[in-house]
Motif scaffolding. Structure first.
Motif, PDB file in Angstrom:
ATOM      1  N   VAL A 504       0.863  -1.284  -0.019  1.00 31.87           N
ATOM      2  CA  VAL A 504      -0.086  -0.009   0.081  1.00 31.87           C
ATOM      3  C   VAL A 504       1.030   1.327  -0.133  1.00 31.87           C
ATOM      4  O   VAL A 504       0.756   2.163  -0.666  1.00 31.87           O
ATOM      5  N   THR A 505       1.915   1.330   0.778  1.00 32.60           N
ATOM      6  CA  THR A 505       2.583   2.566   0.948  1.00 32.60           C
ATOM      7  C   THR A 505       3.564   2.593  -0.278  1.00 32.60           C
ATOM      8  O   THR A 505       3.846   3.560  -1.003  1.00 32.60           O
ATOM      9  N   GLY A 506       3.941   1.575  -0.936  1.00 31.47           N
ATOM     10  CA  GLY A 506       4.740   1.328  -2.249  1.00 31.47           C
ATOM     11  C   GLY A 506       3.918   1.999  -3.226  1.00 31.47           C
ATOM     12  O   GLY A 506       4.242   2.630  -4.169  1.00 31.47           O
ATOM     13  N   PHE A 507       2.492   1.444  -3.417  1.00 32.17           N
ATOM     14  CA  PHE A 507       1.658   2.394  -4.272  1.00 32.17           C
ATOM     15  C   PHE A 507       1.411   3.773  -4.137  1.00 32.17           C
ATOM     16  O   PHE A 507       1.578   4.436  -5.203  1.00 32.17           O
ATOM     17  N   LEU A 508       1.325   4.125  -2.884  1.00 30.18           N
ATOM     18  CA  LEU A 508       1.414   5.576  -2.594  1.00 30.18           C
ATOM     19  C   LEU A 508       2.523   6.483  -3.183  1.00 30.18           C
ATOM     20  O   LEU A 508       2.472   7.285  -3.871  1.00 30.18           O
ATOM     21  N   TRP A 509       3.667   5.729  -2.896  1.00 26.35           N
ATOM     22  CA  TRP A 509       5.094   6.355  -3.359  1.00 26.35           C
ATOM     23  C   TRP A 509       4.794   6.496  -4.871  1.00 26.35           C
ATOM     24  O   TRP A 509       5.443   7.488  -5.388  1.00 26.35           O
ATOM     25  N   GLY A 510       4.488   5.329  -5.383  1.00 30.11           N
ATOM     26  CA  GLY A 510       4.557   5.451  -7.032  1.00 30.11           C
ATOM     27  C   GLY A 510       3.607   6.282  -7.741  1.00 30.11           C
ATOM     28  O   GLY A 510       3.502   6.121  -8.885  1.00 30.11           O
ATOM     29  N   PHE A 511       2.409   6.392  -7.266  1.00 31.31           N
ATOM     30  CA  PHE A 511       1.317   7.235  -7.821  1.00 31.31           C
ATOM     31  C   PHE A 511       1.594   8.631  -8.223  1.00 31.31           C
ATOM     32  O   PHE A 511       2.254   9.437  -7.434  1.00 31.31           O
ATOM     33  N   ASN A 512       1.498   8.997  -9.369  1.00 30.37           N
ATOM     34  CA  ASN A 512       1.717  10.071  -9.998  1.00 30.37           C
ATOM     35  C   ASN A 512       0.267  10.889 -10.016  1.00 30.37           C
ATOM     36  O   ASN A 512      -0.621  10.566 -10.466  1.00 30.37           O
ATOM     37  N   ILE A 513       0.535  12.096  -9.347  1.00 30.67           N
ATOM     38  CA  ILE A 513      -0.264  13.158  -9.201  1.00 30.67           C
ATOM     39  C   ILE A 513      -0.452  14.115 -10.405  1.00 30.67           C
ATOM     40  O   ILE A 513       0.774  14.708 -10.454  1.00 30.67           O
TER      41      ILE A 513
END
Length: 677
Positions: A504-513
Motif C-alpha cells: 500500500v505505501t509502495g503504491f502511494l509512493w509510486g502514484f503520479n499526481i
C-alpha cells in the motif's frame, strides 16, 4: 463394532493386511512378511478377490454442502470437475510412505468426529496393493480418541479386529520438511493393538485402510519441521471443561492443527496452519455457566486456499468437528470435539479484524494429554504464505467494516521527508454532508485500497505470497489536527505521514499526481483510536512523557497544536530515530510551532553524511530541542532514581523498541498505540 476374525490366515488371504503379523509376536516387523505374501498375491483367485475389493463408485461432482458453500462464497468451483482421485494411485501411495506423520479422523459411537496423529518416521504407512494402505505406529492406547472410536482398545492384546467395511475413516499424510500432503478417505478394513513389554500405556496400533478417495494438496501455510520418533509416556492432565492453563498455552503457541469432519457419508481430514497463535480463544469458562459466547469457544481464520471447500462443505452439512493440536516440542496434545459455525464477511471480521471467512468452534469435550504423541519436531522456516497474526477484537482495536465506507479520500499532494518517509495530503469528502465528522487529535483513519490493489483470487503466488490473504485495508495515524484542515462545504484535508513498507505505501509512493491523470480516490471506512492516548486533559496532575520511535511520532504530530493551545507545560517528547530520518525530524520540528511549548529530546543513531550534519545543526538551533547522538537508555526515559515526579508514559514505536520500553517501565502507568491489527 469390530468383528473378531477367527483365523489369521483367512484374514491375510482375503484382505492382504500385513499389520496383523505383529499379532504373532510384538517384536515382529509389521512389514516383515510382505515378501512371503507375494506368493499369495500372485495367485489368480486371490488377485480376483483383491480386484473385487477395490471396486467402488467413481468420485463425481460435489456434495450438497460443498455446493452450498460455493454459492455462499460466490466461487465458481461447482462448475468444474472435482479433482479428488478415485482410490489410491501408486504415486500418491509413495508420497504417503515418504511422510513421517498421518493425521487420522473417524467418528465415535455418538457420531462425534475425533482426530489423532500417528507416525514419527517415514515408511510407517505403506501401500501394499491397489487402494490398500497399512500403518503401524506407537499410540497412547488409554487416551487416543481414534483408537477408542475404532474399538481397538476393546480387543485383547494382538487380537485382530475385522470390520464390516462400513466404518468411515479419513487421513492426511504430511511431510513437514517438504510441505507435501495427501488427503485420504475410505473405510477401515482391520486393526489390532500390540502391547509393548512392561508398558501399560503405549501400544503399537496396526490398521488396514481401504482408500476410496485421495487428493494431493498444496504446501501453503505449512511451517517446516524435522520430525523424529519419540517414545511417549502419556499423562492425562484434563478430560473436562474448561480447558486447563497448559491447553490454553498450547493453543497460543500452535502454528498447526488437524481437523476432521463428515457429511454423513464420507469423512475429511486436513490441516490448518499459520503464524503461531492463529487460533484464538474467545471464551474458556465452565459450559454449564454458558451465556452468549461463554463456555469453551475457539475461532480460527480460513485463509485463501484451493476453493474446493471440502472441509467447510462438510461443516455446512454437519457442523460437528474433531481437532488435534500437537505440541512438537513436548509431544503434548489437545484433543477436541464440538460444533462449528461458519462466519462470513462482516460476521467474521467482528471477531477477527481483516478476516473474511472464519470458523467458530464450541467445544463439547476435550482431553489434554502430556507426552502422548509418538514424535517430536524441530522447527524450521515459516511458510511465506502465512498472513499476519490477527487477534480478536476483544484483544486489539478493530478497524471499521470494509463494507461500509463513510467518505472518500482523494490524494492531492505528496511530500518527501526522508529517503523512506513521505507525507500524503488527502481531501476528505462526504457523500452526505449530514454524516460529516472529523477526527480527534491523535486518532487514525482506516482506508480501503482493495479497489486499486486486489487482483482477485489466485491459488499460488510465490512472487508475492502475502497477497493471497491481503484485504488491502490499512490504518494510518492522522498527523494533522482537525483545526488545521482547510474546511469547505465539500470536505476537509488531512495528512498521513508514513514510511515506505509494503504494497500500500509502495503504491502511494509510486502514484503520479497530475491534472491530466485520473485522481486516486480511496474509500474511508472510519476513524478510530483510544481516547486515553490523547495527552491534553489526561491526568493533569502528572507529567506526560511521549516516547516515539521513528515514524511513531505521528500521533504526537496530530496533538501538538492542541497541547500548545492548552498551555500544558508538563509534556515531554523523547524521540529516537535514525540519522537517515534527520530531514524528516527537521521538517517536522520547524513546521510545527507548537513544539516550542514542549520539551523535546532527540536521540539519533547511525552515521550521517554532509546533508545530515546540516540538518543536525539546524535542529540543534531550534528552541527547546536537545539532541543526543546515541541510543536511548532507561535513565533517559525514567530519569534519575531520586526523580519522584509522577509521570504517565505514552509509547508509539516498533515491536522491538516497544518491548524494551515496556520492560523498563514495568509498574509505571503506560499507554501505548499499537498498529498490529
Amino acid at each position: 463394532m469390530l468383528l473378531y476374525a477367527s483365523r489369521l490366515i483367512c484374514f491375510i488371504l482375503l484382505f492382504c493386511i500385513v499389520p496383523i503379523t505383529l499379532a504373532l509376536s510384538p517384536e515382529t516387523s509389521s512389514f516383515g512378511l510382505l515378501n512371503q505374501l507375494g506368493t499369495f498375491i500372485g495367485n489368480s483367485d486371490f488377485g480376483y478377490l483383491i480386484r473385487m475389493a477395490t471396486l467402488h463408485e467413481q468420485v463425481k461432482g460435489w456434495h450438497e454442502g460443498e455446493r452450498a458453500v460455493h454459492i455462499l462464497l460466490k466461487v465458481p468451483t461447482s462448475n468444474r470437475e472435482n479433482p479428488t482421485n478415485v482410490g489410491l494411485s501408486w504415486s500418491h501411495g509413495g508420497r504417503v510412505s515418504a511422510s513421517p506423520l498421518v493425521a487420522i479422523g473417524t467418528l465415535d459411537e455418538q457420531g462425534r468426529p475425533w482426530t489423532t496423529i500417528w507416525g514419527g518416521e517415514r515408511n510407517f504407512a505403506r501401500q501394499i496393493s491397489h487402494d490398500r494402505l497399512v500403518m503401524a505406529s506407537l499410540v497412547d492406547k488409554l487416551h487416543d480418541p481414534v483408537v477408542k472410536a475404532l474399538g481397538l482398545d476393546r480387543l485383547a492384546d494382538g487380537e485382530l479386529g475385522q470390520t464390516s467395511g462400513t466404518k468411515a475413516i479419513s487421513a492426511l499424510s504430511i511431510d513437514l520438511e517438504s510441505r507435501d500432503r495427501v488427503k485420504l478417505g475410505g473405510k477401515v478394513v482391520a486393526g489390532a493393538l500390540v502391547a509393548r513389554p512392561d508398558d501399560e500405556a503405549v501400544s503399537q496400533v496396526q490398521l488396514g485402510f481401504q482408500v476410496e478417495e485421495s487428493l494431493g494438496n498444496c504446501p501453503k501455510y505449512l511451517n517446516k519441521k524435522v520430525i523424529r520418533a519419540h517414545l511417549p509416556s502419556p499423562e492425562l492432565v484434563s478430560s473436562s471443561l474448561p480447558l486447563p492453563e497448559e491447553a490454553v498455552s498450547l493453543i497460543a503457541k500452535a502454528d498447526l492443527f488437524f481437523l476432521s469432519s463428515t457429511n454423513g457419508q464420507t469423512m475429511d481430514t486436513n490441516h490448518r496452519g499459520g503464524p503461531p497463535g492463529f487460533m484464538r480463544v474467545i471464551s474458556n469458562t465452565d459450559p454449564s455457566m454458558r451465556a452468549g459466547d461463554g463456555g469453551v469457544v475457539l475461532i480460527y481464520p480460513e485463509y485463501s486456499g484451493n476453493r474446493l471447500y471440502q472441509t467447510l462443505g462438510n461443516l455446512h452439512t454437519n457442523p460437528l468437528i474433531g481437532i488435534a493440536i500437537p505440541d512438537f516440542d513436548t509431544s503434548d496434545v489437545l484433543y477436541l470435539t464440538g460444533t462449528t459455525e461458519l462466519l462470513v464477511g462482516d460476521t467474521a471480521a467482528a471477531y477477527l479484524p481483516h478476516t473474511k471467512l472464519a470458523v467458530k468452534i464450541t467445544v463439547h469435550s476435550a482431553f489434554f494429554v502430556k507426552d502422548s504423541l509418538p514424535f517430536r519436531g524441530t522447527p524450521g522456516e515459516f511458510s511465506p504464505y502465512n498472513p499476519p497474526l490477527r487477534k480478536l477484537t476483544s484483544e486489539a482495536p478493530a478497524p471499521p467494516s470494509a463494507s461500509k465506507p463513510t467518505a472518500i479520500a482523494t490524494l492531492i499532494k505528496k511530500t518527501s521527508l526522508s529517503p523512506t518517509i513521505s507525507r500524503f495530503t488527502f481531501s476528505l469528502s462526504f457523500s452526505n454532508p449530514e454524516e460529516k465528522r472529523l477526527w480527534n487529535p491523535g486518532q487514525h483513519i482506516t482506508l480501503d485500497f482493495s479497489g486499486e490493489l486486489d487482483n482477485g483470487w489466485v491459488h499460488m503466488n510465490n512472487s508475492d505470497p502475502q497477497s493471497l490473504n491481503d484485504d488491502y485495508v490499512r490504518t494510518f495515524t492522522i498527523s494533522s489536527p482537525p483545526s488545521s484542515s482547510s474546511n469547505s462545504e465539500k470536505g476537509v484535508n488531512f495528512e498521513i505521514t508514513a514510511r515506505k513498507h509494503g504494497p500500500v505505501t509502495g503504491f502511494l509512493w509510486g502514484f503520479n499526481i497530475s491534472p491530466r491523470a485520473a485522481s486516486l480516490e480511496i474509500p474511508v471506512l472510519g476513524f478510530g483510536g483510544e481516547e486515553n492516548f490523547r495527552l491534553v486533559h489526561s491526568d493533569e496532575g502528572r507529567k506526560k512523557v511521549f516516547v516515539a520511535g521513528g515514524v511513531g511520532i505521528t500521533p504526537f504530530l496530530g496533538q501538538v497544536e492542541e497541547i500548545a493551545g492548552a498551555g500544558d507545560h508538563k509534556v515531554e517528547l523523547i524521540w529516537s530515530l535514525r540519522a537517515d530520518d534527520l530531514p524528516f525530524a527537521r521538517e517536522v520540528l520547524e513546521r510545527n510551532g507548537g513544539f516550542k511549548q514542549v520539551k523535546v529530546r532527540l536521540f539519533v543513531t547511525g552515521g550521517r553524511g554532509d546533508f545530515g550534519e546540516v540538518d543536525m545543526e539546524k535542529i540543534r538551533g531550534l528552541e527547546g530541542v536537545a539532541v543526543e547522538t546515541r541510543r536511548l537508555t532507561k535513565k533517559d526515559v525514567m530519569g534519575d532514581w531520586f526523580d519522584k515526579e509522577r509521570k504517565k508514559y505514552f509509547l508509539c514505536a516498533g515491536v522491538g523498541m516497544m518491548k524494551v520500553l515496556r520492560g523498563w517501565l514495568e509498574g509505571e502507568e503506560v499507554v501505548s498505540e499499537s498498529f498490529e491489527y
